[in-house]
Write an enzyme that holds these catalytic residues in place. Sequence first.
Site, mmCIF file in Angstrom:
data_model
loop_
_atom_site.group_PDB
_atom_site.id
_atom_site.type_symbol
_atom_site.label_atom_id
_atom_site.label_comp_id
_atom_site.label_asym_id
_atom_site.label_seq_id
_atom_site.Cartn_x
_atom_site.Cartn_y
_atom_site.Cartn_z
ATOM 1 N N HIS A 95 45.596 36.207 39.287
ATOM 2 C CA HIS A 95 46.212 35.465 38.176
ATOM 3 C C HIS A 95 47.089 36.393 37.334
ATOM 4 O O HIS A 95 48.167 36.014 36.893
ATOM 5 C CB HIS A 95 45.127 34.867 37.278
ATOM 6 C CG HIS A 95 44.201 33.909 37.968
ATOM 7 N ND1 HIS A 95 42.903 34.223 38.252
ATOM 8 C CD2 HIS A 95 44.383 32.646 38.411
ATOM 9 C CE1 HIS A 95 42.305 33.190 38.832
ATOM 10 N NE2 HIS A 95 43.186 32.221 38.945
ATOM 11 N N SER A 152 39.647 35.946 44.473
ATOM 12 C CA SER A 152 39.382 34.530 44.237
ATOM 13 C C SER A 152 38.294 34.424 43.179
ATOM 14 O O SER A 152 37.371 35.252 43.158
ATOM 15 C CB SER A 152 38.906 33.860 45.533
ATOM 16 O OG SER A 152 38.294 32.620 45.247
HETATM 17 P P1 AMP Z 1 43.160 28.986 40.604
HETATM 18 O O1 AMP Z 1 42.733 29.403 39.238
HETATM 19 O O2 AMP Z 1 42.285 29.496 41.702
HETATM 20 O O3 AMP Z 1 43.466 27.515 40.697
HETATM 21 O O4 AMP Z 1 44.540 29.722 40.846
HETATM 22 C C1 AMP Z 1 45.610 29.610 39.939
HETATM 23 C C2 AMP Z 1 46.829 30.202 40.587
HETATM 24 O O5 AMP Z 1 46.579 31.563 40.916
HETATM 25 C C3 AMP Z 1 47.207 29.505 41.911
HETATM 26 O O6 AMP Z 1 48.616 29.394 41.988
HETATM 27 C C4 AMP Z 1 46.660 30.447 42.943
HETATM 28 O O7 AMP Z 1 47.343 30.379 44.175
HETATM 29 C C5 AMP Z 1 46.885 31.787 42.280
HETATM 30 N N1 AMP Z 1 45.998 32.791 42.848
HETATM 31 C C6 AMP Z 1 44.645 32.704 43.010
HETATM 32 N N2 AMP Z 1 44.180 33.806 43.636
HETATM 33 C C7 AMP Z 1 45.245 34.606 43.868
HETATM 34 C C8 AMP Z 1 45.426 35.882 44.482
HETATM 35 N N3 AMP Z 1 44.408 36.559 44.991
HETATM 36 N N4 AMP Z 1 46.680 36.388 44.549
HETATM 37 C C9 AMP Z 1 47.741 35.706 44.044
HETATM 38 N N5 AMP Z 1 47.635 34.498 43.448
HETATM 39 C C10 AMP Z 1 46.413 33.961 43.360
#
Ligand code: AMP
Length: 297
Positions: free
Chosen positions: A54, A202
């Site tokens: 993020h 993640s």
């Molecule tokens: P989330 O909070 O998991 O819904 O993710 C929010 C945003 O962060 C989404 O656009 C995800 O694709 C991105 N994101 C999550 N994990 C990663 C990562 N390891 N590297 C780059 N972007 C990420």
Amino acid sequence: MSAVVSAVPAVASSVTPLVVRDLEVLRSAIADARRALGDRVGFVPTMGSLHDGHRRLVRHCRAGNDVTVVSIFVNPAQFNDPGDLAAYPRDEARDVALLAAEGVQIVFAPSPEVMYPPGFSTWVTVDGISEVLEGEFRPGHFRGVATVVTRLLRAVRPDRAYFGEKDWQQLLVVRQLVRDLLLDVEIIGVPTVREADGLAMSSRNARLSDAARTGALAISAAIRHAQEAFAEGFTEIDDLERRLHAALRRESALTVEYAVVVDAETLRPITRVARPARALVAVHVGGVRLIDNGAIG
Ligand code: AMP
């Protein structure tokens, strides 16, 4: 309409972000920030429990815009598994502190009632691209994603919005809906941030036991095997997928949902790599579902 960035911009100075919970306050906060700081508004939607992945999105957003808005919303509509929703990690105070250190001006942290008020009844469904892979194994997931992203983009009205390649299929779904609904925003894809040992970052990694964490390393290793095979000259999908599955099978703690090499843009099956392809993997390990992907060609 779309772009991918890779270099990591420098860290921003710390500010105290305004934490906003309703739509009207959000509108006026963004209008004030535009007047005070400049007209380019960038947006990073998240579900919180923030990590370096993020952070990378936020840094790109800060570098390319005058105002950065980050949303924190664990979207119930995109969870097909109620247990997964209940177990999803949440820590708003920690998240806001991280965003403050990154110089984010506005944090939008709405309740489910703000995003789905009584009487809410319009849903966004993206055909085709959202029906395969994640769409097959998580029925309704992309309907929830597409609906909340559309609503967030309408609420924030950013010039640019940043999404991670970690969720490759989600990035494609968002690009499709932005094209189809004529949303006036540039969607920017940001490469996946990994731990030093290769595991894609993640929020769900926090739920892995030590043993599951070790098992999960097979995911990125398998994708690397497929990439190496392609670099050695293997272009038949059968060969590449065999490598992928062989590497995943070596780790008995993993249950594979899918592990495929498909066209990178349409996610349709192909027989050989003639244009950019993508290896995409979803597994269960120690009660946690993890996804990852990597470019082939
Ligand atoms: P989330 O909070 O998991 O819904 O993710 C929010 C945003 O962060 C989404 O656009 C995800 O694709 C991105 N994101 C999550 N994990 C990663 C990562 N390891 N590297 C780059 N972007 C990420």
